[in-house]
Design a protein around this motif. Sequence first.
Motif, PDB file in Angstrom:
ATOM      1  N   TYR A   7       0.799  -1.224   0.000  1.00  0.00           N
ATOM      2  CA  TYR A   7       0.000   0.000   0.000  1.00  0.00           C
ATOM      3  C   TYR A   7       0.832   1.274   0.000  1.00  0.00           C
ATOM      4  CZ  TYR A   7      -3.891  -3.053   1.198  1.00  0.00           C
ATOM      5  OH  TYR A   7      -4.838  -4.027   1.196  1.00  0.00           O
ATOM      6  N   LYS A  11      -0.952   4.904  -0.006  1.00  0.00           N
ATOM      7  CA  LYS A  11      -0.863   5.764   1.182  1.00  0.00           C
ATOM      8  C   LYS A  11      -0.293   7.132   0.819  1.00  0.00           C
ATOM      9  CE  LYS A  11      -0.713   2.106   4.604  1.00  0.00           C
ATOM     10  NZ  LYS A  11       0.049   1.424   5.655  1.00  0.00           N
ATOM     11  N   ILE A  14      -3.151   9.050  -0.785  1.00  0.00           N
ATOM     12  CA  ILE A  14      -4.088   9.518   0.235  1.00  0.00           C
ATOM     13  C   ILE A  14      -3.534  10.764   0.917  1.00  0.00           C
ATOM     14  CG2 ILE A  14      -5.080   8.932   2.483  1.00  0.00           C
ATOM     15  CD1 ILE A  14      -5.425   6.060   1.416  1.00  0.00           C
ATOM     16  N   THR A  15      -2.246  10.770   1.219  1.00  0.00           N
ATOM     17  CA  THR A  15      -1.621  11.946   1.833  1.00  0.00           C
ATOM     18  C   THR A  15      -1.698  13.151   0.893  1.00  0.00           C
ATOM     19  OG1 THR A  15      -0.116  10.505   3.055  1.00  0.00           O
ATOM     20  CG2 THR A  15       0.485  12.819   2.884  1.00  0.00           C
ATOM     21  N   TYR A  18      -5.100  14.581   0.995  1.00  0.00           N
ATOM     22  CA  TYR A  18      -5.334  15.400   2.184  1.00  0.00           C
ATOM     23  C   TYR A  18      -4.792  16.820   1.987  1.00  0.00           C
ATOM     24  CZ  TYR A  18      -6.968  11.552   5.133  1.00  0.00           C
ATOM     25  OH  TYR A  18      -7.687  10.527   5.672  1.00  0.00           O
ATOM     26  N   ASN A 140     -10.681   8.905   0.113  1.00  0.00           N
ATOM     27  CA  ASN A 140      -9.828   8.600   1.260  1.00  0.00           C
ATOM     28  C   ASN A 140     -10.544   7.696   2.257  1.00  0.00           C
ATOM     29  OD1 ASN A 140      -7.760  10.078   0.195  1.00  0.00           O
ATOM     30  ND2 ASN A 140      -8.047  11.839   1.531  1.00  0.00           N
ATOM     31  N   ARG A 144      -9.094   3.971   2.966  1.00  0.00           N
ATOM     32  CA  ARG A 144      -8.651   3.599   4.314  1.00  0.00           C
ATOM     33  C   ARG A 144      -9.422   2.396   4.834  1.00  0.00           C
ATOM     34  NH1 ARG A 144      -4.004   5.736   6.187  1.00  0.00           N
ATOM     35  NH2 ARG A 144      -3.842   7.916   5.648  1.00  0.00           N
ATOM     36  N   ARG A 145     -10.721   2.366   4.570  1.00  0.00           N
ATOM     37  CA  ARG A 145     -11.545   1.237   5.021  1.00  0.00           C
ATOM     38  C   ARG A 145     -11.108  -0.051   4.307  1.00  0.00           C
ATOM     39  NH1 ARG A 145     -17.772   1.960   4.236  1.00  0.00           N
ATOM     40  NH2 ARG A 145     -17.036   1.788   2.122  1.00  0.00           N
ATOM     41  N   ILE A 147      -8.098  -0.679   3.070  1.00  0.00           N
ATOM     42  CA  ILE A 147      -6.776  -1.045   3.564  1.00  0.00           C
ATOM     43  C   ILE A 147      -6.893  -1.794   4.886  1.00  0.00           C
ATOM     44  CG2 ILE A 147      -4.645  -0.077   4.540  1.00  0.00           C
ATOM     45  CD1 ILE A 147      -4.758   2.055   2.338  1.00  0.00           C
ATOM     46  N   LYS A 148      -7.782  -1.306   5.755  1.00  0.00           N
ATOM     47  CA  LYS A 148      -7.988  -2.015   7.034  1.00  0.00           C
ATOM     48  C   LYS A 148      -8.598  -3.389   6.838  1.00  0.00           C
ATOM     49  CE  LYS A 148      -8.368   2.028   9.981  1.00  0.00           C
ATOM     50  NZ  LYS A 148      -9.241   2.842  10.835  1.00  0.00           N
TER      51      LYS A 148
END
Length: 151
Positions: A7, A11, A14-15, A18, A140, A144-145, A147-148
């Motif tokens: 990932y 990641k 995603i940063t 943001y 995002n 994130r969901r 990835i978890k």
Amino acid sequence: MANGFDYTRLKRLITIYYVVQGFLLVLFAAIAFWLQSQAPQQVFINSLIRAVVAQIVLFYPVYRFAAHEAKREVSSCSTSLSKDTLLALRRKRVTGDIVKAAVFIFFLVFILRAPQVPGAQFSILFVFILMTLCYFQCYNFVARRQIKANP
């Protein structure tokens, strides 16, 4: 190859999203303060109300598109993908990029061709900024969901 996920690229994306969201919030606030100082109070309030109503209408399609994009990106992070699967994911990514570019061009042309009335211009601009913010936030959230769910 081992079955797993890498990932790192996702990641970083995603940063970056943001940071872009922060920039869009500052841009939205600057435009809102400028409009509030240049136009009558009622024009400003009507522009915000129109933008919020349009955002409510557009939320579900934007969420679905962002969720589709995020799930595709998470699946492309697998370390055990065949060449055909990678090619199919690349085609989907290019299609998504074309759709995003088409929406951007649509709003650009819409802003340029709309009546030169501050209420109309700023309503369209507010809708574009809010829709873009919504896309990045939904992307995002879903990424994130996912990835978890796939450690």
